[in-house]
Design an enzyme around this catalytic site. Sequence first.
Site, PDB file in Angstrom:
ATOM      1  N   TYR A 135       0.889  -1.317  -0.249  1.00 24.21           N
ATOM      2  CA  TYR A 135      -0.064  -0.016   0.064  1.00 24.21           C
ATOM      3  C   TYR A 135       0.891   1.191  -0.077  1.00 24.21           C
ATOM      4  CZ  TYR A 135      -3.378   3.450   1.605  1.00 24.21           C
ATOM      5  OH  TYR A 135      -4.297   4.431   1.620  1.00 24.21           O
ATOM      6  N   LYS A 151       0.870   4.052  -3.151  1.00 28.25           N
ATOM      7  CA  LYS A 151       0.589   5.266  -3.000  1.00 28.25           C
ATOM      8  C   LYS A 151       1.723   6.295  -3.347  1.00 28.25           C
ATOM      9  CE  LYS A 151      -3.716   5.261  -1.862  1.00 28.25           C
ATOM     10  NZ  LYS A 151      -4.549   5.622  -2.798  1.00 28.25           N
ATOM     11  N   VAL A 206      -8.549   8.092   8.882  1.00 28.06           N
ATOM     12  CA  VAL A 206      -9.832   8.181   9.817  1.00 28.06           C
ATOM     13  C   VAL A 206     -10.409   6.992   9.827  1.00 28.06           C
ATOM     14  CG1 VAL A 206     -10.109  10.781   9.128  1.00 28.06           C
ATOM     15  CG2 VAL A 206     -11.046   8.732   8.046  1.00 28.06           C
ATOM     16  N   THR A 221     -12.248   4.672   8.645  1.00 25.53           N
ATOM     17  CA  THR A 221     -13.063   3.833   7.425  1.00 25.53           C
ATOM     18  C   THR A 221     -12.598   2.410   7.286  1.00 25.53           C
ATOM     19  OG1 THR A 221     -11.323   4.379   5.676  1.00 25.53           O
ATOM     20  CG2 THR A 221     -12.864   6.334   6.253  1.00 25.53           C
TER      21      THR A 221
END
Length: 259
Positions: free
Chosen positions: A156, A160, A187, A189
Amino acid sequence: MVRVLITGSTDGFGLETARQLVQRNHTVYLHARNQERANDAKEKCPGAAGVLIADLTSVAETRKLAEEANAIGAFDVVIQNAGLMYGPFRTTPDSGVPAMVFINVLAPYILTCLLQRPKRLIFAASILHHQATNTKVKDPFWFERGEENFVDFEAYCDAKFHVMLLANAVARRFTGTSVTSVHPGWVATKLTLPDAPDKLEDGVDTYVMLTEGDYDEGLTGVYFEAKKRGEPLAATTDENLQEAVVKACEDVTGLKLHA
């Protein structure tokens, strides 16, 4: 008022950004992975102009999304928000690329190549690009390293970093389009842990600000965090690395990123 397409808009940042933009009288098109999630998104954001359905871990489905979006007409803004952080290696059927890497890098590449060019193009990045280890863009799609070496968090962070290189390569090509990368926040999620420290509204406000052009639109190839310019990894400005990502994406998809 603007017409905007938001990928990955059935929950989290994407859905809440869509709601805010609808309330501000913009024309918002959502995106969902399947019909069930599309129905759910329409219930949660009833003012949306429509929902496009595509699995963004598939070359064919991602191309279909671009075709259906182009049939609607040109979008003023495209927010490439869809992402995946954790999960198994799981290669995609028509590319052999791990699903996480596909949705974070290849899907934005395909859509960027095929969509009519918007005035503002926003890529979902992450502050975690600072923790990337594959900063030389070697084997970005894991063809050589394979499942036995795959670690989802590492993949990941690398993805990015690579999508920020892609965004900057696009910015150099797309004159007349303001291209930005955004870390919307850490946050709670489906991508993160429940104790993530940031506020959802800060990321949403950043997306809204960029969608409405409430910034210097002469800026392109820049990185934002919570409504302000962020400090990206210096290597994201390296044009050779940017072109290495573009070439890797082109090799897999057969699509060329034209100026």
